[in-house]
Scaffold this active site. Structure first.
Site, short mmCIF file in Angstrom:
data_model
loop_
_atom_site.label_atom_id
_atom_site.label_comp_id
_atom_site.label_asym_id
_atom_site.label_seq_id
_atom_site.Cartn_x
_atom_site.Cartn_y
_atom_site.Cartn_z
CG ASP A 335 21.60 -26.76 8.81
OD1 ASP A 335 20.85 -25.75 8.58
OD2 ASP A 335 21.42 -28.02 8.68
CD GLU A 364 17.98 -23.86 10.41
OE1 GLU A 364 17.32 -23.34 9.49
OE2 GLU A 364 18.55 -24.81 10.50
#
Ligand code: CA
Length: 621
Positions: A335, A364
């Site tokens: 993330d 990400e």
């Protein structure tokens, strides 16, 4: 106070008589993390965090062949100890006691286990461009066990009427639908975070972790998770875990009882990140902007970790190795890749490559441009500062934006399919563009079907492109049902429950009978391409060659020695008759083709007819 002391003395006397010398088992350690480890890791270093009231008063001892206690690190808070162990190659699987002694007396004992690794654990293969990933949000996919919707000790109770509340989906719900994924043509599951989020509100999405070593009990147990992956593997499905380094939930132990002042970034008042990820690669960025980006909080409920603290950095790195071994993962999605410090990301990438050279990590990297996205992929060329993330895959947001716009526009010099052509034309910036993670939407974006004006023909053009161009395609759950949802109304609107996932649902979209005609058309179209794609070697590893879009039709090829695929995307409102003379450099050896969606054979390739606003995917023969 005095009474307490008396009771304590009495207990001490009793324990000393009955259980000497280990008298204190009643006051057990609160936490030891990782709870266990594995013998035979490439890197012998192991940091064990021990947490318990005044645990730092103790001396630590252990004895086990091949294991050395190199150092016991104390921090400002006496409730923590960090044990730096070396687990050498000669350490066999087994158990040993870690003793915590005070005044020569053992106060606590923890039986630490070194487990046997699975055969081939270090050589695990990650996901590749041969895969199609299905991203699902576990709270919103299927409720396989209504009995765990509310759990003792968990602050937020289930409320399916609340779009921002918990709905009760769980691991069992995912396990119940493994055949659905296989039938649909999915090969890999990316599950939004499953770890504990014991927050009073918005706990369903999973990104405010309150325990890095425990699956949220409302999803199931750690064992349930490992069993889900085992069952998925049994059906040929890979599993990607979603991990978060940047922040935790406000109720995490490191915030409630901080080990020291340098674990979480604190400000006199709430200070958000500036979210300007480009500062990380910008040669002219001001230090104040970089620090605000790196140190500001992601959200008022998500304190920002200080990953320059090497104890914390090691803690975060190790938890991903723990889950890889424990749950037998095929990949990890990191993330907010740019938000932890670059040192943290690079250290993690290097360590994972050391332990699992073939496993796939995807970051990400939510950036708007190709160059700044490429910066976050492993082995980036010319990063400017020597940075190497070590993550082979990055999320391709620039291509996402092009796919959102291309099919609702007419082709022009820079519009329509020219957007796709121009984005791909910048692939020289990437070290490994075939490993870019491609998608038309995700759990943070407006649903694709809404974004393109809720038109099925545009939808098919977008999905045909996604599934045949370069990269590793990812499908967000519900895309196959043309799920609608406007992110601007709130994230709950793009995270609706999968119909049929809950007992008593009016519709069951896991079956054709439970889908509308349009949903079945979308589902069947995607399934035909995805099933074909499973064996389409040209798509998995073949070269990409594309021609400048002409008269509103974008034509490209995927080619490997054993297969040539031709894709035509007609982005006009009229039938296109495409003369193929222009494509002779690829097409010359071929005289017929098979339409991989329609199933028909074309015996004359001199002119190809593509219906208005439609894709045509051909395997040349
Ligand atoms: Ca449940």
């Amino acid at each position: 106070m005095r009474n307490k002391r008396l009771i304590f003395s009495a207990l001490w006397l009793f324990s000393s008589l009955m259980l000497a010398p280990v008298w204190s088992l009643a006051s057990k350690l609160d936490r030891v993390e990782p709870m266990f480890w594995w013998a035979g890791m490439n890197n012998p270093e192991l940091q064990v965090m021990v947490y318990g009231e005044n645990i730092a008063e103790n001396r630590v001892e252990l004895s086990y062949p091949g294991v050395t206690l190199r150092q016991v690190v104390q921090v400002a808070n006496p409730n923590y100890l960090f044990l730096e162990l070396s687990v050498g190659p000669q350490a066999r699987p087994g158990k040993f006691d870690i003793l915590f002694k005070k005044d020569g007396r053992t106060q606590h004992s923890y039986s630490y286990e070194l487990r046997q690794r699975r055969e081939g654990s270090a050589q695990r293969q990650g996901f590749t461009p041969a895969d199609v990933i299905y991203l699902l949000m576990p709270d919103r996919f299927a409720n396989g066990d209504p009995g765990n919707d509310d759990m003792p000790g968990m602050l937020e109770k289930a409320n399916r009427q609340d779009l921002d509340g918990r709905h009760g989906g769980d691991i069992k719900g995912i396990a119940n639908h493994l055949d659905y994924f296989v039938d649909f043509g999915v090969t890999t599951l990316w599950i939004n975070p499953l770890l504990e989020n014991n927050m009073a509100r918005y706990s369903y999405h999973g990104y405010a972790m309150t325990d890095f070593y425990k699956v949220d009990p409302r999803f199931g147990t750690n064992q349930d998770y490992a069993e889900l992956v085992r069952q998925a593997h049994g059906k040929g499905l890979k599993v990607i875990q979603d991990v978060v380094f940047n922040h935790c939930g406000l109720n995490h132990l490191f915030v409630k009882d901080p080990p020291g002042t340098d674990w979480v970034h604190n400000f006199p008042e709430y200070t958000r990140s500036n979210f300007r990820a480009s500062t990380m690669s910008d040669p002219y960025a001001a230090r104040a902007d970089i620090e605000r980006f790196n140190h500001g909080w992601f959200d008022s409920n998500m304190p920002d970790f200080d990953q320059d603290n090497l104890l914390l950095r090691q803690y975060l790195i190790q938890h991903t190795i723990f889950w890889t071994e424990f749950a037998d993962l095929d990949g990890i999605r990191l993330d907010t890749e740019p938000y932890p410090t670059k040192g943290m990301v690079a250290d993690w990438g290097a360590r994972m490559r050391q332990e699992y050279p073939n496993m796939t990590l995807v970051g990400e990297a939510w950036l708007d441009y190709e160059a700044t996205t490429a910066y976050w992929q492993a082995d980036v060329r010319n990063s400017g500062d020597g940075f190497n993330s070590g993550l082979r895959s990055v999320t391709d947001f620039p291509l996402k934006t092009a796919m959102q716009n291309a099919f609702k526009e007419q082709d022009g010099w820079t519009s329509g399919t020219l957007r796709l052509y121009e984005v791909l034309g910048k692939d020289f910036l990437y070290a490994d563009p075939m490993y870019n993670l491609t998608f038309v939407d995700n759990h943070d974006l407006p649903r694709y079907y809404r974004e393109i004006g809720s038109e099925l023909d545009r939808f098919k053009l977008g999905l045909a492109f996604l599934l045949t161009t370069r990269g590793i395609p990812m499908i967000y759950y519900g895309t196959e049902l043309l799920m609608d949802g406007d992110e601007h109304l709130g994230h709950g609107h793009i995270r609706h429950d999968f119909p049929g996932g809950w007992p008593g649902d009016a519709k069951n979209a896991f079956t054709a009978a439970g889908r509308t005609a349009d949903q079945n058309e979308a589902f069947d179209f995607m399934r035909a391409l995805m099933r074909w794609r499973k064996d389409a070697k040209a798509i998995h590893g073949g070269r990409l060659l594309h021609f400048i879009p002409e008269n509103g039709v974008y034509v490209y090829f995927r080619q490997c020695p054993s297969q040539t695929v031709m894709v035509l995307l007609n982005n006009t409102d009229a039938e296109a008759r495409v003369s193929t003379a222009r494509f002779a450099e690829v097409m010359a050896p071929f005289s017929s083709a098979k339409d991989v969606v329609g199933g028909t054979t074309l015996s004359d390739l001199r002119e190809l007819v593509v219906p208005a606003k439609s894709p045509l995917v051909l395997e040349l023969r």
